[in-house]
Design a protein around this motif. Structure first.
Motif, PDB file in Angstrom:
ATOM      1  N   ARG A   1      38.825  51.510  34.861  1.00  0.00           N
ATOM      2  CA  ARG A   1      38.247  52.042  36.095  1.00  0.00           C
ATOM      3  C   ARG A   1      39.314  52.421  37.186  1.00  0.00           C
ATOM      4  NH1 ARG A   1      36.644  46.296  36.590  1.00  0.00           N
ATOM      5  NH2 ARG A   1      38.278  45.804  37.978  1.00  0.00           N
ATOM      6  N   GLY A   2      40.511  52.224  36.988  1.00  0.00           N
ATOM      7  CA  GLY A   2      41.463  53.095  37.697  1.00  0.00           C
ATOM      8  C   GLY A   2      41.483  54.498  37.212  1.00  0.00           C
ATOM      9  N   VAL A   3      41.677  54.559  35.713  1.00  0.00           N
ATOM     10  CA  VAL A   3      41.523  55.894  35.254  1.00  0.00           C
ATOM     11  C   VAL A   3      40.429  56.837  35.674  1.00  0.00           C
ATOM     12  CG1 VAL A   3      41.255  57.135  33.072  1.00  0.00           C
ATOM     13  CG2 VAL A   3      42.740  55.103  33.100  1.00  0.00           C
ATOM     14  N   ASN A   4      39.329  56.157  35.773  1.00  0.00           N
ATOM     15  CA  ASN A   4      37.872  56.784  36.204  1.00  0.00           C
ATOM     16  C   ASN A   4      38.364  57.517  37.641  1.00  0.00           C
ATOM     17  OD1 ASN A   4      35.134  57.836  35.522  1.00  0.00           O
ATOM     18  ND2 ASN A   4      34.814  56.282  37.433  1.00  0.00           N
TER      19      ASN A   4
ATOM     20  N   LEU B   1      44.933  44.163  39.531  1.00  0.00           N
ATOM     21  CA  LEU B   1      45.303  45.236  40.634  1.00  0.00           C
ATOM     22  C   LEU B   1      46.523  46.048  39.758  1.00  0.00           C
ATOM     23  CD1 LEU B   1      45.791  46.522  43.194  1.00  0.00           C
ATOM     24  CD2 LEU B   1      47.081  44.602  44.212  1.00  0.00           C
ATOM     25  N   GLU B   2      47.670  45.464  39.327  1.00  0.00           N
ATOM     26  CA  GLU B   2      48.490  46.243  38.328  1.00  0.00           C
ATOM     27  C   GLU B   2      48.004  47.307  37.719  1.00  0.00           C
ATOM     28  OE1 GLU B   2      50.670  46.101  40.797  1.00  0.00           O
ATOM     29  OE2 GLU B   2      52.383  45.625  39.718  1.00  0.00           O
ATOM     30  N   SER B   3      46.983  46.663  36.815  1.00  0.00           N
ATOM     31  CA  SER B   3      46.196  47.436  35.600  1.00  0.00           C
ATOM     32  C   SER B   3      45.568  48.533  36.122  1.00  0.00           C
ATOM     33  CB  SER B   3      45.455  46.559  34.700  1.00  0.00           C
ATOM     34  OG  SER B   3      46.237  45.363  34.012  1.00  0.00           O
ATOM     35  N   TYR B   4      44.854  48.296  37.516  1.00  0.00           N
ATOM     36  CA  TYR B   4      44.353  49.544  38.068  1.00  0.00           C
ATOM     37  C   TYR B   4      45.027  50.476  38.619  1.00  0.00           C
ATOM     38  CZ  TYR B   4      40.866  51.584  41.216  1.00  0.00           C
ATOM     39  OH  TYR B   4      40.039  52.420  41.853  1.00  0.00           O
ATOM     40  N   ARG B   5      46.089  49.942  39.155  1.00  0.00           N
ATOM     41  CA  ARG B   5      47.380  51.326  39.629  1.00  0.00           C
ATOM     42  C   ARG B   5      47.875  51.917  38.385  1.00  0.00           C
ATOM     43  NH1 ARG B   5      50.183  46.835  43.446  1.00  0.00           N
ATOM     44  NH2 ARG B   5      48.931  47.205  45.209  1.00  0.00           N
ATOM     45  N   LEU B   6      48.043  51.207  36.982  1.00  0.00           N
ATOM     46  CA  LEU B   6      48.357  52.003  36.181  1.00  0.00           C
ATOM     47  C   LEU B   6      47.470  52.960  35.516  1.00  0.00           C
ATOM     48  CD1 LEU B   6      49.933  49.260  33.837  1.00  0.00           C
ATOM     49  CD2 LEU B   6      51.211  51.425  34.551  1.00  0.00           C
ATOM     50  N   GLY B   7      46.201  52.609  35.678  1.00  0.00           N
ATOM     51  CA  GLY B   7      44.996  53.504  35.456  1.00  0.00           C
ATOM     52  C   GLY B   7      44.808  54.638  36.329  1.00  0.00           C
TER      53      GLY B   7
ATOM     54  N   SER C   1      42.164  48.193  46.724  1.00  0.00           N
ATOM     55  CA  SER C   1      42.192  47.260  47.630  1.00  0.00           C
ATOM     56  C   SER C   1      41.220  46.367  47.154  1.00  0.00           C
ATOM     57  CB  SER C   1      41.995  47.742  49.152  1.00  0.00           C
ATOM     58  OG  SER C   1      40.795  48.174  49.255  1.00  0.00           O
ATOM     59  N   ASN C   2      40.045  46.718  46.679  1.00  0.00           N
ATOM     60  CA  ASN C   2      38.986  46.053  45.844  1.00  0.00           C
ATOM     61  C   ASN C   2      39.319  44.935  44.759  1.00  0.00           C
ATOM     62  OD1 ASN C   2      37.241  47.044  47.843  1.00  0.00           O
ATOM     63  ND2 ASN C   2      36.798  48.886  46.759  1.00  0.00           N
ATOM     64  N   GLN C   3      40.584  45.405  44.141  1.00  0.00           N
ATOM     65  CA  GLN C   3      40.977  44.700  43.066  1.00  0.00           C
ATOM     66  C   GLN C   3      41.541  43.314  43.428  1.00  0.00           C
ATOM     67  OE1 GLN C   3      39.712  46.014  40.336  1.00  0.00           O
ATOM     68  NE2 GLN C   3      39.289  47.841  41.865  1.00  0.00           N
ATOM     69  N   ILE C   4      41.176  42.067  43.268  1.00  0.00           N
ATOM     70  CA  ILE C   4      41.545  40.961  43.737  1.00  0.00           C
ATOM     71  C   ILE C   4      42.626  40.195  43.109  1.00  0.00           C
ATOM     72  CG2 ILE C   4      40.628  38.592  44.294  1.00  0.00           C
ATOM     73  CD1 ILE C   4      37.812  39.579  44.699  1.00  0.00           C
ATOM     74  N   LYS C   5      42.243  40.049  41.753  1.00  0.00           N
ATOM     75  CA  LYS C   5      43.572  39.290  41.078  1.00  0.00           C
ATOM     76  C   LYS C   5      44.850  40.350  40.909  1.00  0.00           C
ATOM     77  CE  LYS C   5      40.541  36.586  38.297  1.00  0.00           C
ATOM     78  NZ  LYS C   5      39.895  36.113  37.229  1.00  0.00           N
ATOM     79  N   ASN C   6      46.168  39.957  40.891  1.00  0.00           N
ATOM     80  CA  ASN C   6      47.289  40.489  40.894  1.00  0.00           C
ATOM     81  C   ASN C   6      47.198  41.265  39.606  1.00  0.00           C
ATOM     82  OD1 ASN C   6      49.673  41.475  41.933  1.00  0.00           O
ATOM     83  ND2 ASN C   6      50.574  40.576  40.383  1.00  0.00           N
TER      84      ASN C   6
END
Length: 226
Positions: A205-208, A141-147, A133-138
């Motif tokens: 960041r998502g991986v971590n 966001l998608e990259s964060y979810r992948l990670g 929810s802290n990831q602003i740009k879409n």
């Protein structure tokens, strides 16, 4: 029968199912020999193994309502299923006259494993939604979810590698392996459109985060609630 004995029997059941499935190759032969060794070591009979498997109820139920499932909900469901002894598949139905479809996530496993995997899925989903929810740009966001999902998968794999003497398949109850083999033959494979990484920083960041949320360590508390 205590929990320790049941775990040993489940290992034996899984190994015997693997041996039956791969009876003509070296992996199947090794699985059979290991099952025999475990039975001898813990003084188990074939009757013990058969009766323990026969008493457990198999659940084949949805863990979500029908809706437009996102790719990351599906991928997260698969990761949890692969690591907590249930099989995962998706069922679709038409929701309007324009042929739009909605889907639900279904877990297939023993009653106890189904309940635990369902609860862990929602726990992992809650964590993913909270941190993303802290990831602003879409794109971010998608990259964060992948990670996040990659990190969670890595955490589970690292935990498995801590005990390299056990085959992953042996964690599945024998009846699940046997019945799933027949059931899955009737299913169709679908290609899921998973996005690519477009923001490397967000991905890592998502991986971590995925590596550190330690869903597996929350398992015992959830199991005690059921």
């Amino acid at each position: 029968m205590n929990n320790q004995q049941m775990k040993i029997i489940e290992k034996v059941q899984g190994l015997l199912a693997l041996a039956q499935d791969k009876k003509n190759d070296a992996e199947g032969h090794s699985a059979f020999l290991l099952a025999q060794k475990l039975m001898a070591k813990y003084n188990l009979t074939k009757k013990d193994v058969d009766e323990a498997g026969a008493k457990r109820e198999i659940y084949d139920h949805p863990i979500t309502a029908y809706k437009q499932l996102n790719w990351w909900e599906k991928q997260l469901a698969i990761v949890i299923a692969d690591n907590f002894r249930v099989k995962c598949y998706f069922r679709a139905k038409k929701c309007d006259e324009i042929q739009n479809k909605e889907s639900c996530i279904i877990y297939y496993g023993t009653k106890e494993d189904w309940q635990l995997a369902r609860n862990l899925y929602y726990l992992a989903l809650e964590q993913l939604q909270f941190y993303s929810s802290n990831q602003i740009k879409n794109q971010c966001l998608e990259s964060y979810r992948l990670g996040f999902i990659s990190g969670l998968t890595k955490d589970f794999n690292d935990q498995k590698n801590e005990n390299k003497n056990l085959m992953v398949q042996s964690n599945f109850p024998a009846e699940i392996i046997e019945f799933w083999s027949n059931r899955s033959e009737q299913m169709k494979n679908t290609d899921e459109k998973i996005p690519t990484v477009k923001d490397a920083k967000a991905y890592w960041r998502g991986v971590n985060t995925g590596e550190k949320i330690q869903i597996n360590k929350k398992k015992q508390g959830i199991a005690n609630e059921n």
